[in-house]
Write a protein that holds these residues in place. Structure first.
Motif, PDB file in Angstrom:
ATOM      1  N   TYR A 626       0.833  -1.279  -0.097  1.00  0.00           N
ATOM      2  CA  TYR A 626      -0.210  -0.229  -0.154  1.00  0.00           C
ATOM      3  C   TYR A 626       0.932   1.210  -0.058  1.00  0.00           C
ATOM      4  CZ  TYR A 626      -4.288   2.518   1.100  1.00  0.00           C
ATOM      5  OH  TYR A 626      -5.284   3.614   0.865  1.00  0.00           O
ATOM      6  N   ALA A 627       1.960   1.087   0.834  1.00  0.00           N
ATOM      7  CA  ALA A 627       2.894   2.089   0.767  1.00  0.00           C
ATOM      8  C   ALA A 627       3.429   2.668  -0.623  1.00  0.00           C
ATOM      9  CB  ALA A 627       4.039   1.977   1.858  1.00  0.00           C
ATOM     10  N   LYS A 628       3.785   1.418  -1.224  1.00  0.00           N
ATOM     11  CA  LYS A 628       4.333   1.520  -2.525  1.00  0.00           C
ATOM     12  C   LYS A 628       3.200   2.081  -3.565  1.00  0.00           C
ATOM     13  CE  LYS A 628       7.342   1.045  -5.945  1.00  0.00           C
ATOM     14  NZ  LYS A 628       6.360   1.541  -7.279  1.00  0.00           N
ATOM     15  N   GLU A 629       2.025   1.886  -3.418  1.00  0.00           N
ATOM     16  CA  GLU A 629       1.036   2.416  -4.111  1.00  0.00           C
ATOM     17  C   GLU A 629       0.795   4.170  -4.132  1.00  0.00           C
ATOM     18  OE1 GLU A 629      -2.678   0.484  -3.691  1.00  0.00           O
ATOM     19  OE2 GLU A 629      -2.018  -1.638  -4.058  1.00  0.00           O
ATOM     20  N   LEU A 630       1.033   4.479  -2.616  1.00  0.00           N
ATOM     21  CA  LEU A 630       1.030   5.760  -2.526  1.00  0.00           C
ATOM     22  C   LEU A 630       2.281   6.513  -3.031  1.00  0.00           C
ATOM     23  CD1 LEU A 630       0.202   5.663   1.541  1.00  0.00           C
ATOM     24  CD2 LEU A 630      -1.179   6.521  -0.754  1.00  0.00           C
ATOM     25  N   ILE A 631       3.530   5.815  -3.196  1.00  0.00           N
ATOM     26  CA  ILE A 631       4.444   6.393  -3.921  1.00  0.00           C
ATOM     27  C   ILE A 631       4.001   6.766  -5.428  1.00  0.00           C
ATOM     28  CG2 ILE A 631       6.892   6.105  -4.889  1.00  0.00           C
ATOM     29  CD1 ILE A 631       7.893   5.191  -2.257  1.00  0.00           C
ATOM     30  N   ASP A 632       3.564   5.771  -5.968  1.00  0.00           N
ATOM     31  CA  ASP A 632       2.877   5.827  -7.578  1.00  0.00           C
ATOM     32  C   ASP A 632       1.964   6.691  -7.400  1.00  0.00           C
ATOM     33  OD1 ASP A 632       4.705   3.478  -7.862  1.00  0.00           O
ATOM     34  OD2 ASP A 632       3.099   2.156  -7.874  1.00  0.00           O
ATOM     35  N   ASP A 633       1.187   7.162  -6.420  1.00  0.00           N
ATOM     36  CA  ASP A 633      -0.077   7.928  -6.472  1.00  0.00           C
ATOM     37  C   ASP A 633       0.615   9.560  -6.196  1.00  0.00           C
ATOM     38  OD1 ASP A 633      -2.811   8.490  -6.300  1.00  0.00           O
ATOM     39  OD2 ASP A 633      -2.355   9.511  -4.391  1.00  0.00           O
ATOM     40  N   MET A 634       1.830   9.570  -5.436  1.00  0.00           N
ATOM     41  CA  MET A 634       2.463  10.781  -5.430  1.00  0.00           C
ATOM     42  C   MET A 634       2.839  11.163  -6.956  1.00  0.00           C
ATOM     43  SD  MET A 634       4.927  10.587  -2.087  1.00  0.00           S
ATOM     44  CE  MET A 634       5.658  12.137  -2.290  1.00  0.00           C
ATOM     45  N   ARG A 635       3.504  10.537  -7.470  1.00  0.00           N
ATOM     46  CA  ARG A 635       3.984  10.923  -8.919  1.00  0.00           C
ATOM     47  C   ARG A 635       2.937  11.200  -9.709  1.00  0.00           C
ATOM     48  NH1 ARG A 635       7.021   6.946  -9.397  1.00  0.00           N
ATOM     49  NH2 ARG A 635       8.972   7.701  -8.292  1.00  0.00           N
ATOM     50  N   MET A 636       1.807  10.492  -9.735  1.00  0.00           N
ATOM     51  CA  MET A 636       0.591  10.887 -10.606  1.00  0.00           C
ATOM     52  C   MET A 636       0.039  12.157 -10.306  1.00  0.00           C
ATOM     53  SD  MET A 636      -1.452   7.030 -10.743  1.00  0.00           S
ATOM     54  CE  MET A 636      -2.878   7.921 -11.497  1.00  0.00           C
TER      55      MET A 636
END
Length: 715
Positions: A626-636
């Motif tokens: 989930y934390a890794k998904e948030l990193i991807d969400d940051m970039r988006m």
């Protein structure tokens, strides 16, 4: 005043020659066998003189008011009068100009006709020079009185009168006078030229051209001044094609073109932004051997600078210098303005430095533009030097520029220079206003300390500084932690001066109390604030929610957040981030993630702090995916994760023994040009060691050493 009784046949003249300087008469009437009168003097209008001795005034008045003017008494009278006394007396009878003209016109007779002309010439000159501050009406009325009786001034006086009217911008009178003159005097080239100039000046160019044609018909050849007047009139009327035809006509009629001819054409071409044609005319002028004067050079340079063609303007300046014409302050100010307009501030700075060093006058606005540019480049020493030089010249910088300068000087540790500038302004009588002084106080508080400001304030107050709400709020904000008590003292002083603390002042005090964990005292202060009728703003809520969260009183923070929403106060990312961080620390991820999604749904963009709190806590509890998904969400959301975010995720994978995923995240970092730090290398080496993968451990240790990270005890 019956001047007819004077015996004209006697050797005596109407007014005897006066050897002392006088301001009231321009020349003396003389007999026919006398030598010609001296050239007419162009005298400035006299300052209204002091009245003469009453007894003398009465005597003079009795002489002048006698129906039979006794010339012998005039002879004995005039030497007794000072120039100012003579003027005063003439002023006193100036309103009787028609009576004087009537008396003098009757001197004209068949035996001595020149005497009437001389009298008219004298009156016209006196009224045009000594009494022009009364307007040219007297001169014109005297002129009309004589011409109605068939007596016309000499040609020289006709030229003088017409020129005086045109120079005095009495154009309508000049048209009438020229028309009258033409009935009794044959105009010469000078009279025609003056009339043509009057028509052109009054934008009656067609009349000017008609008069020009009349000159030619009656055989009077126009001179260069005549042509220049018509060309100038045509240019002013934007009839350039006709102006150039007149220029060609000059050449055809063997009238030599002059520097003025070219200057008029070039000036108007520049006004109409026809720079190519202006440059062609300029080159033609140079080919004919004319050397432009500084006025023409300056006009060309200013025109090119205005159009943004600084390169051509600099070429003109070089040509100016090569021809021995020294650029003056007008030249350099135009170039300075052009350089600033083209954002060539480095060159503008050099120009300005040379101008100031040479003592030349400078354009204030352009100079302040250079100073402002220096401030934007953080070159505050140079900005201060130029500002000081302008103060020496008694020019006051704008308040906005001073505000920028004060803040910049303080921010770069130049507190002393900022203070000296403030007092120098005061000494010059250019005292900084309260807003600008507040900028200095703010800069000193942020980059010096409240102690220094308190010491300085006393001297500033003696110089007339007035503190306002912003001043006190700035000072109160500086009273952090151990100085919170001084903040409350400042609030008392503020109240004693009749300045009611506003919500910003209370916010500063609330912040101070919360920063030293006195949340209950802050709550009491908030109640006091509301009792004074002040409405809390979002910053008030930010401070108090942070205070509650810092004290571990999340429930109170929740209640306050609910109050914020009920009061229709728009929450900020800071409010959300504070609560999200508190929930994460408390381990309540459901509430933390709920606020995160609520924040996004309300259109409030999450910040780096929003994501990091969640990523850190999710990794700590093992929810690394989930934390890794948030990193991807940051970039988006156009937020670039930094090394700390990646370090948390990598550490999370390492703790779970998922080294492939950790290695993949590390490679992803590098693809975004974010290099692993010592912490990342350490946790990955530790992860490989726990799995017994010594080969990968050794590879990472070598890579770590190549990047300059020395292993420590943990590694």
């Amino acid at each position: 005043m019956d001047l007819r009784r004077l015996s004209i046949s006697k050797p005596a003249s109407l007014f005897y020659p006066i050897t002392r300087p006088i301001t009231g008469v321009t020349f003396t009437l003389q007999r026919r066998h006398d030598p010609p009168p001296p050239p007419l003097l162009s005298l400035q209008p006299p300052t209204p003189p002091q009245p003469p001795n009453p007894g003398l005034l009465n005597w003079v008045s009795s002489v002048l008011s006698n129906p039979s003017l006794d010339s012998s008494k005039c002879e004995s009278l005039i030497p007794l009068l000072s120039p100012h006394q003579f003027d005063h007396l003439f002023y006193s009878i100036s309103s009787k100009h028609v009576e004087i003209a009537t008396a003098l016109s009757e001197l004209n007779n068949a035996s001595q006709p020149a005497l009437g002309i001389q009298a008219l010439d004298m009156l016209v000159h006196v009224y045009c020079t000594q009494f022009k501050n009364l307007g040219f009406g007297y001169a014109v009325e005297v002129f009309e009185h004589f011409t109605d009786q068939g007596v016309f001034p000499s040609l020289k006086t006709c030229n003088f009168l017409l020129s005086a009217l045109v120079k005095g911008n009495e154009l309508e009178k000049s048209y009438h006078v020229f028309e009258v003159i033409s009935r009794g005097v044959s105009p010469d080239v000078y009279l025609f030229t003056t009339a043509i100039n009057a028509f052109c000046k009054g934008e009656r160019v067609d009349d000017a051209m008609a008069l020009f044609s009349k000159m030619e018909r009656i055989g009077i050849a126009p001179n260069v001044v005549t042509y220049n007047s018509v060309i100038h009139g045509l240019c002013k009327s934007r009839r350039l094609e006709e102006a150039f035809k007149f220029k060609e006509k000059m050449v055809e009629n063997n009238v030599s073109l002059s520097l003025i001819t070219y200057s008029v054409l070039i000036n108007d071409l520049i006004k109409q932004e026809m720079f190519y044609v202006a440059n062609c005319v300029f080159k033609e002028m140079r080919c004919r051997g004319f050397v432009p004067n500084e006025v023409l050079y300056n006009r060309l340079i200013d025109g090119y600078c205005t159009m943004g063609n600084i390169g051509e303007a600099l070429k003109i300046k070089d040509d100016m210098v090569s021809n021995g014409v020294t650029p003056n302050s007008v030249t350099l100010n135009s170039l300075l303005q052009g350089l600033c307009k083209n954002n060539q501030f480095e060159h503008a700075e050099q120009f300005l430095d040379k101008m100031l060093a040479s003592g030349l006058s400078v354009n204030q606005d352009v100079t302040y533009s250079v100073i402002h540019w220096l401030c934007t480049k953080s070159r505050f020493d140079s900005a201060l030097n130029f500002t000081t030089e302008m103060l020496v010249r008694n020019f006051r910088p704008s308040d906005s520029l001073l505000t920028t300068l004060f803040l910049g000087l303080c921010k770069h540790g130049k507190n002393l220079e900022a203070i000296e500038l403030w007092f120098r302004l005061s000494e010059k009588g250019f005292a900084a206003n309260t807003a600008t002084s507040n900028a200095l106080i703010q800069g000193l508080c942020e980059n010096g300390g409240i102690e220094e400001v308190v010491r300085l304030l006393e001297a500033m107050l003696e110089r007339g500084l007035t503190l306002d709400k912003i001043s006190y709020s700035t000072l109160i904000l500086s009273c952090k932690k151990e100085r919170v008590a001084e903040g409350f003292k400042l609030r008392e002083k503020m109240s004693k001066q009749g300045i009611d603390p506003d919500i910003n002042s209370y916010n500063m005090l609330l912040y101070g109390l919360c920063s030293i964990d006195k949340v209950d005292d802050a709550v009491k202060l908030w109640v006091e604030c509301e009792n004074h009728g002040l409405v809390a703003n979002v910053y008030t809520y930010e401070v108090m929610i942070e205070g509650y969260c810092k004290a571990g009183r999340i429930k109170d923070a929740e209640l306050l957040f609910s109050k914020l929403l009920s009061k229709k106060v728009e929450p900020t990312s800071i409010v959300y981030n504070t609560l999200i961080s508190a929930y994460c620390i408390d381990g309540n991820m459901i509430e933390a993630l709920g606020l995160f999604h609520d924040m996004k749904n309300k259109g409030i963009r999450p910040t780096y702090a929003s994501y990091f709190s969640l990523i850190q806590r999710l990794c700590n509890i093992g929810n690394v995916e989930y934390a890794k998904e948030l990193i991807d969400d940051m970039r988006m959301n156009d937020l670039l994760p930094n090394v700390a975010c990646y370090a948390e995720v990598i550490h999370g994978y390492c703790k779970l023994g998922k080294m492939d995923q950790a290695r993949s995240v590390c490679l992803e970092m590098s693809s975004y040009d974010i290099q692993p730090n010592k912490i990342i290398y350490t946790v990955m080496i530790d992860g490989y060691c726990k799995l017994g993968n010594m080969e990968q451990r050794n590879i990472l240790q070598c890579e770590m050493a190549k990047k300059g990270f020395a292993p420590d005890a943990v590694t």
